[in-house]
Design an enzyme around this catalytic site. Structure first.
Site, short mmCIF file in Angstrom:
data_model
loop_
_atom_site.label_atom_id
_atom_site.label_comp_id
_atom_site.label_asym_id
_atom_site.label_seq_id
_atom_site.Cartn_x
_atom_site.Cartn_y
_atom_site.Cartn_z
N ASP A 138 0.84 -1.19 0.00
CA ASP A 138 0.00 0.00 0.00
C ASP A 138 0.89 1.25 0.00
OD1 ASP A 138 -3.03 0.74 0.45
OD2 ASP A 138 -1.94 1.98 1.89
N TYR A 256 -1.62 10.81 1.43
CA TYR A 256 -2.45 10.97 0.24
C TYR A 256 -2.34 12.39 -0.32
CZ TYR A 256 -4.46 6.49 1.50
OH TYR A 256 -4.61 5.15 1.79
N HIS A 308 -6.93 -7.06 -0.78
CA HIS A 308 -5.84 -6.07 -0.77
C HIS A 308 -4.73 -6.42 0.23
CE1 HIS A 308 -3.91 -2.14 -0.83
NE2 HIS A 308 -4.20 -1.92 0.44
#
Length: 327
Positions: A138, A256, A308
């Site tokens: 990730d 982010y 994931h």
């Protein structure tokens, strides 16, 4: 009669909790502390290092060639706990809380993946290693890619789990989902990563999520896990505690918010020349389309039956891929 009784029970429970806040909180916190978690991993110890202006927390164990593990949102070093003991039979395993994560510092700046990769590079050097294998999941995969791109001399092999580094393709992702494709479980042909946009907002997520970040995490785990039991109640308590504060929510969102700069940085990177292995669950297509042409020695594989969180949902398969690739 059900509703009044339920309300009375809730009120009584709330009153009891508020009457004894000191007794309730420490027990829950200590159960998911790093010290408590490490006791479940014989041979591992935790440490701290100040590098690149920040203090990083890490957990290490084993002997042999060094393997650095970098987790992602919304997790901590604990994300790799299912594979760490087996890896440690052949390697020196170092699982790191990134800048802004878990027991590491949460500064106001420096969440570009290039800066975070510099953190890891300086940590590796401080721990006495010239060259490492680096495995990221990730956000950690993005930092791992940046580590390899910016410090190829320190990178023996690179493994990316389900997520590539941000590039220009990411900036074209749709704001809205395609009709009929968005529900409780990810449609791998039409993923909708709405949280990428939500986390761009500064200040508001902290106000909304402080004290209830577990609600966002629970939705996220449901959406991206195929086996929801692979991240169990203890794991979820660990991650909820790690992101409970405003500072932790702010820092996680900052990963982010750095994507636009990460995309710019990506455009400056040369093709990777070390061996690269990418293991995909729902992110398989994203990995394949993004990484093709960015490495001279690349393998992109689909981990069948995994969501994931590959290292937690398919730990044995993950270990098999790593053992073959890192030997």
């Amino acid at each position: 009669m059900k509703t009044p009784l339920a309300l009375v029970a809730l009120a009584l429970a709330s009153t009891a909790l508020l009457s004894h806040p000191a007794q309730a909180a420490p027990k829950q916190t200590s159960a998911v502390s790093d010290a408590a978690l490490i006791r479940t991993l014989p041979g591992f110890t935790q440490g701290e290092a100040t590098v690149n202006g920040v203090r990083l927390h890490y957990v290490a164990g084993g002997q042999g060639s060094p393997v650095v593990l970098l987790p992602g949102w919304p997790q901590t070093w604990w994300a790799f706990h299912k594979i760490m003991p087996a890896l440690a039979r052949e390697h020196r395993v170092i699982s790191v809380d990134l800048r802004g994560m878990g027991g590491s510092d949460k500064p106001t700046r420096g969440y570009e993946k290039k800066t975070m990769a510099q953190d890891i590079f300086e940590l590796v050097r401080q721990l006495g290693h010239d060259k490492v294998d680096i495995v990221g999941h990730d956000i950690g995969a993005q930092v791992a890619f940046s580590f390899a791109a910016n410090h190829p001399e320190a990178t023996r092999k690179l493994v990316l789990l389900d997520v590539p580094h941000p590039d220009a393709q990411l900036a074209t992702w749709p704001l809205l989902p395609a009709v009929g494709t968005f529900g409780d479980k990810i449609d791998e042909a039409h993923p909708f990563a709405w949280w990428f946009a939500f986390h761009q907002v500064k200040g508001l997520p902290e106000q909304l999520l402080e004290g209830r970040v577990h609600l966002e995490q629970e939705w996220f785990f449901r959406y991206l896990l195929k086996d929801e039991g692979a991240i169990d109640a203890r794991d979820r308590a660990v991650y909820a505690a790690a992101y409970a504060s405003r500072d932790a929510i702010r820092a996680g969102n900052a990963w982010y918010q750095a994507f636009p700069q990460d995309i710019v940085d990506d455009g400056t990177y040369s093709k990777l020349t070390m061996p690269v292995l990418a293991l995909g669950g729902p992110g398989y297509g994203w990995l394949k389309s993004t990484l093709t042409g960015k490495a001279t020695d690349l393998r992109v594989l689909k981990v069948e039956g995994s969501g994931h969180f590959i290292a937690e949902e398919k730990p044995e398969a993950t270990l098999g891929y790593l053992a073959d690739f890192l030997k």
